[in-house]
Scaffold this motif. Structure first.
Motif, PDB file in Angstrom:
ATOM      1  N   ALA A 213      56.578  99.253  14.220  1.00  0.00           N
ATOM      2  CA  ALA A 213      56.846  99.745  16.164  1.00  0.00           C
ATOM      3  C   ALA A 213      54.689 100.430  15.913  1.00  0.00           C
ATOM      4  O   ALA A 213      54.869  99.941  17.638  1.00  0.00           O
ATOM      5  N   ILE A 214      55.089 102.036  15.762  1.00  0.00           N
ATOM      6  CA  ILE A 214      53.729 102.432  16.267  1.00  0.00           C
ATOM      7  C   ILE A 214      52.941 101.434  16.064  1.00  0.00           C
ATOM      8  O   ILE A 214      52.038 102.157  17.683  1.00  0.00           O
ATOM      9  N   ASP A 215      52.422 100.711  15.567  1.00  0.00           N
ATOM     10  CA  ASP A 215      51.396 100.165  15.441  1.00  0.00           C
ATOM     11  C   ASP A 215      51.112  98.881  16.721  1.00  0.00           C
ATOM     12  O   ASP A 215      50.091  99.175  17.670  1.00  0.00           O
ATOM     13  N   ARG A 221      50.357 108.898  18.896  1.00  0.00           N
ATOM     14  CA  ARG A 221      51.009 109.684  17.535  1.00  0.00           C
ATOM     15  C   ARG A 221      50.826 111.226  17.060  1.00  0.00           C
ATOM     16  O   ARG A 221      51.559 111.997  16.607  1.00  0.00           O
ATOM     17  N   GLU A 222      51.004 112.045  18.626  1.00  0.00           N
ATOM     18  CA  GLU A 222      51.500 113.598  18.103  1.00  0.00           C
ATOM     19  C   GLU A 222      52.553 113.496  18.334  1.00  0.00           C
ATOM     20  O   GLU A 222      53.439 114.780  17.624  1.00  0.00           O
ATOM     21  N   VAL A 223      54.016 112.969  18.844  1.00  0.00           N
ATOM     22  CA  VAL A 223      55.198 112.751  18.495  1.00  0.00           C
ATOM     23  C   VAL A 223      55.842 113.248  17.024  1.00  0.00           C
ATOM     24  O   VAL A 223      56.201 113.386  16.548  1.00  0.00           O
ATOM     25  N   PHE A 224      54.838 111.906  15.661  1.00  0.00           N
ATOM     26  CA  PHE A 224      55.138 112.216  15.074  1.00  0.00           C
ATOM     27  C   PHE A 224      53.561 113.127  14.271  1.00  0.00           C
ATOM     28  O   PHE A 224      54.289 113.466  12.518  1.00  0.00           O
ATOM     29  N   GLY A 247      48.007 106.077  10.384  1.00  0.00           N
ATOM     30  CA  GLY A 247      46.314 107.209  10.656  1.00  0.00           C
ATOM     31  C   GLY A 247      46.587 107.086  12.191  1.00  0.00           C
ATOM     32  O   GLY A 247      47.498 107.232  12.732  1.00  0.00           O
ATOM     33  N   ILE A 248      45.548 106.970  12.448  1.00  0.00           N
ATOM     34  CA  ILE A 248      45.096 107.422  14.463  1.00  0.00           C
ATOM     35  C   ILE A 248      45.250 106.587  15.034  1.00  0.00           C
ATOM     36  O   ILE A 248      45.762 106.421  16.430  1.00  0.00           O
ATOM     37  N   GLY A 249      44.427 105.294  14.657  1.00  0.00           N
ATOM     38  CA  GLY A 249      44.871 103.524  15.254  1.00  0.00           C
ATOM     39  C   GLY A 249      45.016 103.871  16.746  1.00  0.00           C
ATOM     40  O   GLY A 249      45.024 105.190  17.629  1.00  0.00           O
ATOM     41  N   PRO A 250      44.680 102.603  17.108  1.00  0.00           N
ATOM     42  CA  PRO A 250      44.535 102.938  19.014  1.00  0.00           C
ATOM     43  C   PRO A 250      46.229 103.187  19.648  1.00  0.00           C
ATOM     44  O   PRO A 250      47.137 103.099  19.308  1.00  0.00           O
TER      45      PRO A 250
END
Length: 481
Positions: A213-215, A221-224, A247-250
């Motif tokens: 879902a994040i992807d 990503r900061e909340v994680f 990862g850092i991901g878009p």
């Protein structure tokens, strides 16, 4: 496999080694010598329950051990599945190898033989209103006497016929052996162990669906960040796992924060991990405690309370509640993945909006599973009632808590499969490469359920994915080994 006092798998062929047989003989001889004393021994030289004050003569004592099993077999279908019955027999065997048992090596050998020849008693899985597990255990072990029924290819057959087909004579109980077969909480331990394993799998899988879902939603990503875990080791571990996957991901343009169901999932997963760890530690402690009552310890008969597995039951209730919340989050995440406002993908994740419905029916299936899952959140362990004319005024209902936990896991496996398919389809429609940590995961899902380019009946594919999820053990989610 050679059986000793150590752990052994419940799927292997078992053989008693000679030193263990000699140890069992010595324990049995000591127990029989102690029974020749003057002091009454509950359930052996006396009646049980409210009839504990009734002394039994030699003839009555011999009949009593058989009657203990026969008179308490008051259950009925539905029956436990064969794999749970085998596990129950294995746990009983473990109990009998402990120093406090004192059953004969002949009974232990008979139990080993039945495990090896696939003997599967018909054991009820509900209607168990006793303070311990005497109803299911009576059904399980009256079959050793050639009474009751066993299951062969799902069909009930007389236990006497099943024994004869195996070339075995019905077992003749010795002093105290009927009472020992009825004591403790082995069925609760079966559910605790298997429920713990299934929950560990579900935590891993739900971590994977959260990462998907994040992807595909392009969530910030900061909340994680693991720094947000504070002193919560379970949460920190979960966040590190998520970061290794995504990862850092878009980040999707214009997205300030992900839907709430995505942001809070790690906290819910950490809680599930915490209560499941507590369950594991609890049933492991139970394996170190005498379960018989009375137990034969240091030459004396000591009453026990191993039938009151309330601490195991309450922890299974807690794990069930945690699974319900994971299910609620998963169903909501699935809805967000299907919603073009959150994903930026075609509505309902269909390759051809309008003529094709896409994956909305998956969400309907998940919602139905969640509705059934929520009904399991009421603690099974609470609700004691007077029975046995007041002699039993408290019950633990731990086995019932285990049934609910296992049922809850089944519903969550289905919900998880629906979300895995949805996440895989979203990634497929988004095109491009996923984050490196999830590539193997997407390939794994698609090997079972290919992308949905045209509407098709997904029911059988959901079932295959559920089976694949149950079979998978993820040492490393990034490689799905």
């Amino acid at each position: 496999m050679i059986v000793s006092d150590s752990e052994f798998a419940d799927s292997e062929r078992l053989v008693l080694d000679k030193p263990l047989v000699e140890t069992l003989k010595r324990r049995r001889e000591a127990l029989l010598a102690a029974l020749r004393g003057e002091a009454p021994v509950y359930g052996v030289t006396t009646g049980m329950g409210r009839l504990a004050g009734v002394a039994l003569d030699a003839r009555q004592q011999a009949e009593h051990q058989r009657n203990l099993l026969v008179g308490r077999a008051v259950g009925g279908p539905p029956w436990l599945p064969p794999e749970d019955v085998r596990a129950l027999l294995v746990v009983r065997l473990r109990d009998f190898l402990r120093p406090w048992s004192g059953v004969s090596p002949e009974l232990v050998q008979f139990l080993v033989d039945r495990l090896n020849d696939g003997f599967t008693p018909a054991v009820p899985r509900s209607g168990l209103g006793s303070s311990g597990e005497i109803i299911p255990l009576a059904h399980a072990f009256q079959t050793f006497l050639g009474l009751g029924t066993v299951l062969e290819d799902g069909v009930e057959v007389p236990a006497a016929s099943a024994l004869a087909a195996r070339g075995a004579e019905p077992y003749v109980l010795g002093p105290k052996e009927g009472a020992s077969l009825l004591q403790g909480s082995p069925l609760a331990m079966v559910h605790a162990r298997r429920g713990w394993t299934e929950t560990q799998q579900l935590i891993d899988l739900q971590t994977l669906t959260e990462a998907m879902a994040i992807d595909v939603l392009g969530a910030p990503r900061e909340v994680f960040s693991p720094v947000m875990a504070g002193g919560d080791d379970h949460l920190r571990t979960l966040l590190h796992e998520l970061n290794s996957l995504v990862g850092i991901g878009p980040v999707r343009p214009g997205v300030v924060q992900a839907p709430l169901s995505v942001r809070v999932a790690p906290r819910a997963l950490a809680h599930a991990s915490r209560v499941n760890t507590d369950l594991h530690e609890t049933w492991r402690r139970w394996e170190t405690m005498p379960g018989d009552s009375p137990s034969f310890v240091d030459g004396a008969f000591i009453p026990g309370t191993g039938y009151h597995a309330v601490d195991v039951g309450l922890r299974m209730d807690a794990v069930t509640a945690a699974l319900v919340h994971l299910g609620e989050i998963s169903v909501q995440r699935t809805h967000r993945l299907l919603d073009e406002r959150f994903s930026g993908l075609p509505a309902q994740l269909t390759a051809d909006p309008g003529p094709r419905a896409g994956l909305t029916p998956l969400h309907k299936r998940a919602a139905g599973e969640l509705q059934a899952l929520r009904r399991l959140a009421t603690p099974a362990t609470l609700g004691s009632i007077d029975t046995s004319a007041g002699q039993e005024d408290v019950q633990a209902f731990a086995a019932a808590a285990g049934e609910q936990l296992r049922a809850a896991a089944s519903h969550l496996f289905a919900i998880t499969a629906c979300e895995l398919i949805t996440g895989s389809q979203a990634r497929y429609l988004a095109g491009g490469d996923s984050v490196p940590g999830l590539r193997a995961a997407y390939e794994w899902v698609r090997s079972v359920v290919p992308p949905v380019d045209e509407d098709r009946s997904l029911g059988p594919e959901i079932s295959r994915l559920i089976a694949a999820c149950r079979a998978a053990y993820f040492d490393d989610l990034s490689t799905l080994t």
